[in-house]
Write a protein that holds these residues in place. Structure first.
Motif, PDB file in Angstrom:
ATOM      1  N   GLU A  25       0.814  -1.218   0.000  1.00 39.63           N
ATOM      2  CA  GLU A  25       0.000   0.000   0.000  1.00 39.63           C
ATOM      3  C   GLU A  25       0.848   1.270   0.000  1.00 39.63           C
ATOM      4  OE1 GLU A  25      -3.347   0.340  -0.299  1.00 39.63           O
ATOM      5  OE2 GLU A  25      -3.288  -1.811  -0.755  1.00 39.63           O
ATOM      6  N   GLY A  26       2.146   1.110  -0.203  1.00 36.89           N
ATOM      7  CA  GLY A  26       3.010   2.273  -0.349  1.00 36.89           C
ATOM      8  C   GLY A  26       3.532   2.889   0.932  1.00 36.89           C
ATOM      9  N   HIS A  27       3.440   2.172   2.053  1.00 36.28           N
ATOM     10  CA  HIS A  27       3.958   2.686   3.321  1.00 36.28           C
ATOM     11  C   HIS A  27       5.446   2.359   3.441  1.00 36.28           C
ATOM     12  CE1 HIS A  27       0.129   3.791   5.334  1.00 36.28           C
ATOM     13  NE2 HIS A  27      -0.367   2.886   4.501  1.00 36.28           N
ATOM     14  N   PRO A  28       6.286   3.330   3.715  1.00 33.05           N
ATOM     15  CA  PRO A  28       7.693   3.020   4.004  1.00 33.05           C
ATOM     16  C   PRO A  28       7.764   2.198   5.294  1.00 33.05           C
ATOM     17  CG  PRO A  28       7.387   5.364   3.551  1.00 33.05           C
ATOM     18  CD  PRO A  28       6.021   4.778   3.730  1.00 33.05           C
ATOM     19  N   VAL A  29       8.554   1.131   5.300  1.00 30.17           N
ATOM     20  CA  VAL A  29       8.610   0.240   6.453  1.00 30.17           C
ATOM     21  C   VAL A  29      10.056  -0.019   6.852  1.00 30.17           C
ATOM     22  CG1 VAL A  29       7.934  -1.993   7.422  1.00 30.17           C
ATOM     23  CG2 VAL A  29       6.498  -0.917   5.678  1.00 30.17           C
ATOM     24  N   THR A  30      10.315   0.177   8.146  1.00 25.98           N
ATOM     25  CA  THR A  30      11.591  -0.210   8.741  1.00 25.98           C
ATOM     26  C   THR A  30      11.337  -1.452   9.577  1.00 25.98           C
ATOM     27  OG1 THR A  30      12.386   2.075   8.834  1.00 25.98           O
ATOM     28  CG2 THR A  30      13.449   0.485  10.305  1.00 25.98           C
ATOM     29  N   VAL A  31      12.222  -2.433   9.481  1.00 24.60           N
ATOM     30  CA  VAL A  31      12.006  -3.692  10.193  1.00 24.60           C
ATOM     31  C   VAL A  31      13.202  -4.026  11.073  1.00 24.60           C
ATOM     32  CG1 VAL A  31      10.503  -4.581   8.379  1.00 24.60           C
ATOM     33  CG2 VAL A  31      12.949  -5.114   8.315  1.00 24.60           C
ATOM     34  N   TRP A  32      12.914  -4.794  12.118  1.00 23.77           N
ATOM     35  CA  TRP A  32      13.979  -5.344  12.957  1.00 23.77           C
ATOM     36  C   TRP A  32      13.517  -6.694  13.479  1.00 23.77           C
ATOM     37  CZ3 TRP A  32      14.657  -7.379  17.773  1.00 23.77           C
ATOM     38  CH2 TRP A  32      15.989  -7.597  18.170  1.00 23.77           C
ATOM     39  N   ASN A  33      14.445  -7.624  13.532  1.00 20.05           N
ATOM     40  CA  ASN A  33      14.158  -8.955  14.050  1.00 20.05           C
ATOM     41  C   ASN A  33      15.431  -9.518  14.658  1.00 20.05           C
ATOM     42  OD1 ASN A  33      11.995 -11.151  14.060  1.00 20.05           O
ATOM     43  ND2 ASN A  33      13.740 -12.279  13.236  1.00 20.05           N
ATOM     44  N   ARG A  34      15.264 -10.325  15.704  1.00 20.02           N
ATOM     45  CA  ARG A  34      16.438 -10.926  16.329  1.00 20.02           C
ATOM     46  C   ARG A  34      17.254 -11.719  15.316  1.00 20.02           C
ATOM     47  NH1 ARG A  34      13.561 -13.160  21.871  1.00 20.02           N
ATOM     48  NH2 ARG A  34      14.066 -11.378  23.213  1.00 20.02           N
ATOM     49  N   THR A  35      16.565 -12.482  14.468  1.00 19.28           N
ATOM     50  CA  THR A  35      17.240 -13.210  13.394  1.00 19.28           C
ATOM     51  C   THR A  35      17.154 -12.359  12.146  1.00 19.28           C
ATOM     52  OG1 THR A  35      16.532 -15.301  14.388  1.00 19.28           O
ATOM     53  CG2 THR A  35      17.330 -15.380  12.114  1.00 19.28           C
ATOM     54  N   ALA A  36      18.207 -11.628  11.862  1.00 18.94           N
ATOM     55  CA  ALA A  36      18.182 -10.632  10.793  1.00 18.94           C
ATOM     56  C   ALA A  36      17.914 -11.235   9.423  1.00 18.94           C
ATOM     57  CB  ALA A  36      19.516  -9.870  10.766  1.00 18.94           C
ATOM     58  N   SER A  37      18.263 -12.492   9.230  1.00 20.34           N
ATOM     59  CA  SER A  37      18.096 -13.113   7.917  1.00 20.34           C
ATOM     60  C   SER A  37      16.636 -13.183   7.482  1.00 20.34           C
ATOM     61  CB  SER A  37      18.697 -14.524   7.919  1.00 20.34           C
ATOM     62  OG  SER A  37      18.057 -15.341   8.887  1.00 20.34           O
ATOM     63  N   LYS A  38      15.712 -13.126   8.427  1.00 19.78           N
ATOM     64  CA  LYS A  38      14.298 -13.178   8.071  1.00 19.78           C
ATOM     65  C   LYS A  38      13.839 -11.946   7.314  1.00 19.78           C
ATOM     66  CE  LYS A  38      12.534 -16.324  11.644  1.00 19.78           C
ATOM     67  NZ  LYS A  38      11.532 -16.515  12.707  1.00 19.78           N
ATOM     68  N   ALA A  39      14.650 -10.904   7.311  1.00 20.65           N
ATOM     69  CA  ALA A  39      14.271  -9.666   6.630  1.00 20.65           C
ATOM     70  C   ALA A  39      14.622  -9.678   5.149  1.00 20.65           C
ATOM     71  CB  ALA A  39      14.944  -8.473   7.309  1.00 20.65           C
ATOM     72  N   GLY A  40      15.349 -10.682   4.685  1.00 23.96           N
ATOM     73  CA  GLY A  40      15.866 -10.683   3.322  1.00 23.96           C
ATOM     74  C   GLY A  40      14.819 -10.439   2.251  1.00 23.96           C
ATOM     75  N   GLU A  41      13.751 -11.238   2.247  1.00 20.90           N
ATOM     76  CA  GLU A  41      12.721 -11.086   1.220  1.00 20.90           C
ATOM     77  C   GLU A  41      11.996  -9.752   1.345  1.00 20.90           C
ATOM     78  OE1 GLU A  41      10.034 -14.338   1.188  1.00 20.90           O
ATOM     79  OE2 GLU A  41      11.592 -15.854   0.819  1.00 20.90           O
ATOM     80  N   LEU A  42      11.849  -9.270   2.576  1.00 22.04           N
ATOM     81  CA  LEU A  42      11.157  -8.003   2.786  1.00 22.04           C
ATOM     82  C   LEU A  42      11.984  -6.829   2.285  1.00 22.04           C
ATOM     83  CD1 LEU A  42       9.806  -8.740   6.365  1.00 22.04           C
ATOM     84  CD2 LEU A  42       8.568  -8.930   4.195  1.00 22.04           C
ATOM     85  N   VAL A  43      13.279  -6.907   2.473  1.00 19.36           N
ATOM     86  CA  VAL A  43      14.174  -5.870   1.945  1.00 19.36           C
ATOM     87  C   VAL A  43      14.075  -5.840   0.425  1.00 19.36           C
ATOM     88  CG1 VAL A  43      16.595  -5.190   1.672  1.00 19.36           C
ATOM     89  CG2 VAL A  43      15.736  -5.912   3.918  1.00 19.36           C
ATOM     90  N   ALA A  44      13.982  -7.013  -0.194  1.00 23.05           N
ATOM     91  CA  ALA A  44      13.844  -7.090  -1.647  1.00 23.05           C
ATOM     92  C   ALA A  44      12.551  -6.420  -2.111  1.00 23.05           C
ATOM     93  CB  ALA A  44      13.878  -8.549  -2.097  1.00 23.05           C
ATOM     94  N   GLN A  45      11.550  -6.401  -1.220  1.00 25.65           N
ATOM     95  CA  GLN A  45      10.275  -5.758  -1.556  1.00 25.65           C
ATOM     96  C   GLN A  45      10.292  -4.256  -1.276  1.00 25.65           C
ATOM     97  OE1 GLN A  45       6.842  -7.790   0.207  1.00 25.65           O
ATOM     98  NE2 GLN A  45       8.035  -9.682   0.293  1.00 25.65           N
ATOM     99  N   GLY A  46      11.337  -3.791  -0.582  1.00 23.37           N
ATOM    100  CA  GLY A  46      11.441  -2.357  -0.315  1.00 23.37           C
ATOM    101  C   GLY A  46      11.566  -1.964   1.134  1.00 23.37           C
ATOM    102  N   ALA A  47      11.530  -2.923   2.059  1.00 24.79           N
ATOM    103  CA  ALA A  47      11.693  -2.593   3.477  1.00 24.79           C
ATOM    104  C   ALA A  47      13.140  -2.221   3.777  1.00 24.79           C
ATOM    105  CB  ALA A  47      11.271  -3.774   4.348  1.00 24.79           C
ATOM    106  N   VAL A  48      13.310  -1.473   4.848  1.00 30.70           N
ATOM    107  CA  VAL A  48      14.649  -1.072   5.310  1.00 30.70           C
ATOM    108  C   VAL A  48      14.927  -1.791   6.624  1.00 30.70           C
ATOM    109  CG1 VAL A  48      16.074   0.838   6.135  1.00 30.70           C
ATOM    110  CG2 VAL A  48      14.495   1.184   4.204  1.00 30.70           C
TER     111      VAL A  48
END
Length: 290
Positions: A25-48
């Motif tokens: 929906e076009g919202h800028p998103v910053t993410v954090w997770n204890r296991t950083a590798s889980k963010a990989g696909e989300l970063v590819a979609q545009g998350a920071v």
């Protein structure tokens, strides 16, 4: 004007589904997770990805927490409590009403606002029509962020008491888990008699479609604290439950569940409710078993 930026902490299946919905929906998103590798696909979609919890909190006013429970929230946020001032914590983690109230007070003590949330759908239904989440907490905070939160699901504001959203959520989970466990008991019984789950499915589904009738019948009984035995009597129900228990026992199955149900019926009978409706058992359930 651009879409509100959001921080999401916790990238289990639910957290990842929420991030995906926000990004779509076009919202800028910053993410954090204890296991950083889980963010990989989300970063590819545009998350920071934030490099720390402090950085994740500093990135945006609105912070969505999707964690196992409130213990996980404290473990993650306590060390970064100095960064909470001015933040809105939308806590979509599961826990008890009392713990939600305590968390709201804890957040306020660090200069943050806390909205309790109870998501009523599994991850695949996030962002889909017909989904909903219970919310409770400061009304003005909810109203200010409602549009953004409705990217995830519909919103059902239950009041300013931080514990109410958790209560509604756990109340419905009580229905879900006990109903699903009874379904598994049914399938175990069917299997013991050579009937497959596929063969039993339409009959179990039909039984579930009858439930709204009983819910509507008994709700007025409960609110009025009157349990007329004009349609059903507890004594009849107690006999039926005994038949259920014996049928499962005869099949060589684990009977912990039907035995627990039988125990509640017996307590109702001991209280003198035999001629009252089944709904009178609510009086038994209001007190711990003695």
């Amino acid at each position: 004007m651009g879409k509100q930026a959001v921080t999401v902490i916790g990238l289990g299946p639910m957290g990842r589904a929420m991030v995906t919905a926000f990004l779509a929906e076009g919202h800028p998103v910053t993410v954090w997770n204890r296991t950083a590798s889980k963010a990989g696909e989300l970063v590819a979609q545009g998350a920071v990805t934030a490099s720390s919890v402090e950085e994740a909190l500093a990135a945006n006013e609105l912070v969505v927490l999707s964690l196992t429970d409130y213990d996980a929230m404290y473990a993650i946020l306590e060390p970064a409590a100095h960064a909470l001032a001015g933040r809105v914590l939308v806590n979509l983690s599961s826990d008890t009403p009392d713990r939600a109230r305590a968390a709201a007070a804890w957040a306020a003590g660090h200069g943050a606002e806390h909205l309790t949330g109870g998501v009523q759908v599994p991850p695949p239904l996030i962002g889909k029509p017909g989904s909903a989440t219970f919310y409770s907490g400061p009304r003005e905070v909810f109203d200010a962020h409602r549009e953004t939160l409705e990217v995830l699901t519909g919103t059902d504001f239950r009041g300013t008491d931080p514990g109410l959203a958790a209560m509604y959520y756990q109340a419905l989970m009580t229905i879900f888990w006990t109903s699903m466990l009874s379904y598994l008991q049914t399938l175990a019984l069917a299997g013991a008699h050579g009937v497959t789950a596929a063969e039993m499915l339409p009959y179990a589904s039909r039984a579930m479609t009858m439930m709204p009738h009983f819910l509507e019948t008994y709700a007025p009984h409960i609110d009025a604290a009157r349990y007329p035995g004009d349609v059903d009597r507890l004594a009849m129900g107690a006999a039926s439950v005994q038949h259920v228990l014996h049928t499962n026992r005869d099949a060589g199955l684990d009977t912990a569940l039907p035995a627990a149900v039988d125990g509640i019926f017996r307590r109702g009978m001991d209280r003198g409710f035999a001629e009252n409706s089944f709904s009178s058992l609510v009086e038994v359930l209001k007190q711990p078993a003695g």
